[in-house]
Write an enzyme that holds these catalytic residues in place. Structure first.
Site, PDB file in Angstrom:
ATOM      1  N   HIS A 161       0.874  -1.166  -0.157  1.00 41.93           N
ATOM      2  CA  HIS A 161      -0.156  -0.188  -0.079  1.00 41.93           C
ATOM      3  C   HIS A 161       0.874   1.261  -0.251  1.00 41.93           C
ATOM      4  CE1 HIS A 161      -1.891   3.324   3.022  1.00 41.93           C
ATOM      5  NE2 HIS A 161      -2.777   2.791   1.471  1.00 41.93           N
ATOM      6  N   HIS A 187       2.327  11.103  -1.148  1.00 43.92           N
ATOM      7  CA  HIS A 187       1.726  11.032  -0.150  1.00 43.92           C
ATOM      8  C   HIS A 187       1.700  12.267   1.211  1.00 43.92           C
ATOM      9  CE1 HIS A 187       0.227   7.487   2.987  1.00 43.92           C
ATOM     10  NE2 HIS A 187      -1.062   8.252   2.593  1.00 43.92           N
TER      11      HIS A 187
END
Length: 282
Positions: free
Chosen positions: A3, A78
């Site tokens: 992930h 991110h």
């Protein structure tokens, strides 16, 4: 699968990404805030090469341009910016060159601050990196390892943007559904994973089970310094791994499973071992 696969390279010295709210961008002018952000943005410790060597074959990717930067370069992102996408693709390609029977899935599922010209730039980068290794869109059930080996293909690209229609080697995002539990509670997560497997399409798509816990704002506020790994991941990974061990692959079973910090437990080896159950059936 992993992930936010690229987040090992998220850099606290880099600017805050356009995936964050304006208030966070203002706060992040303070270097301590960026250090804390990194603790909550990093979901993997291993580089692409190390993940590949450890058995990871599905990569969850978010990309962005850098607003204000000249040119069309794209970066993994991110919360904070990571490395250039091009550098990551080259790293993966060098692994594939050395292992011609290995197959990887690259899932480009979030885009930020990108117009069509950025997308065309990125897609051309993908094509330059992998060339004939790219597998064009095909009926999912035809894409066996044997099929890939015969055609000397090694890479499937999933591209969650309408421009996929213009390139035969870009698979649409709806061929890779990845339902997300969005919870900090491991029991709710496991219940969600069970439910979404039951609802999974029988044919025609791949399927991702996201075995991940997601911090809420209050989780981060309460455990500011500890970060994601020490607050949510370490404590709950054993239960998640037990769920994985109880699964069966194949039609209506698990297909691709993603996790945070894939090296903390025997995650990849456990998922790979499920394939033995298919051999027993044969």
């Amino acid at each position: 699968g992993s992930h936010d696969s690229f987040s090992y390279w998220v850099d606290e010295k880099s600017p805050v990404g356009p995936d964050q709210a304006t208030a966070i961008k203002r706060l992040a002018r303070i270097s301590l805030v960026r250090k804390i952000m990194k603790k909550w943005s990093v979901t993997q410790n291993l580089t692409f090469k190390e993940q590949l060597e450890g058995g990871i074959r599905y990569f969850d990717l978010r990309v962005s341009s850098k607003p204000g930067e000249v040119g069309k370069e794209t970066y993994f992102i991110h919360g904070l910016f990571g490395i250039k996408v091009w550098d990551g693709l080259k790293e993966m390609n060098s692994f594939l060159e050395q292992h011609p029977k290995e197959v990887i899935f690259l899932d480009f599922n979030h885009f930020y601050a990108m117009d069509d010209s950025h997308h065309h730039f990125l897609i051309n980068r993908i094509r330059s990196a992998f060339e004939s290794k790219l597998c064009c869109v095909e009926c999912v059930e035809y894409v066996t390892l044997l099929y890939m080996w015969e055609k000397k293909h090694q890479v499937l690209i999933f591209y969650h943007h309408p421009l996929y229609q213009e390139y035969p080697f870009l698979w649409p995002g709806n061929k890779m559904p990845a339902p997300w539990a969005n919870t900090t509670n491991v029991h709710k997560l496991l219940q969600f994973l069970e439910t979404t497997l039951e609802e999974r399409s029988r044919y025609g798509t791949f399927h991702v089970s996201q075995a991940i816990l997601t911090p809420r704002v209050k989780t981060i506020a309460r455990h500011l310094i500890r970060g994601l790994k020490n607050t949510l991941v370490r404590r709950n990974l054993p239960m998640i791994l037990n769920w994985v061990k109880a699964q069966k692959p194949g039609v209506m079973g698990v297909n691709i499973i993603t996790s945070d910090f894939v090296e903390l437990v025997d995650f990849a080896a456990t998922v790979i071992a499920l394939n033995d159950l298919l051999l027993e059936e044969d």
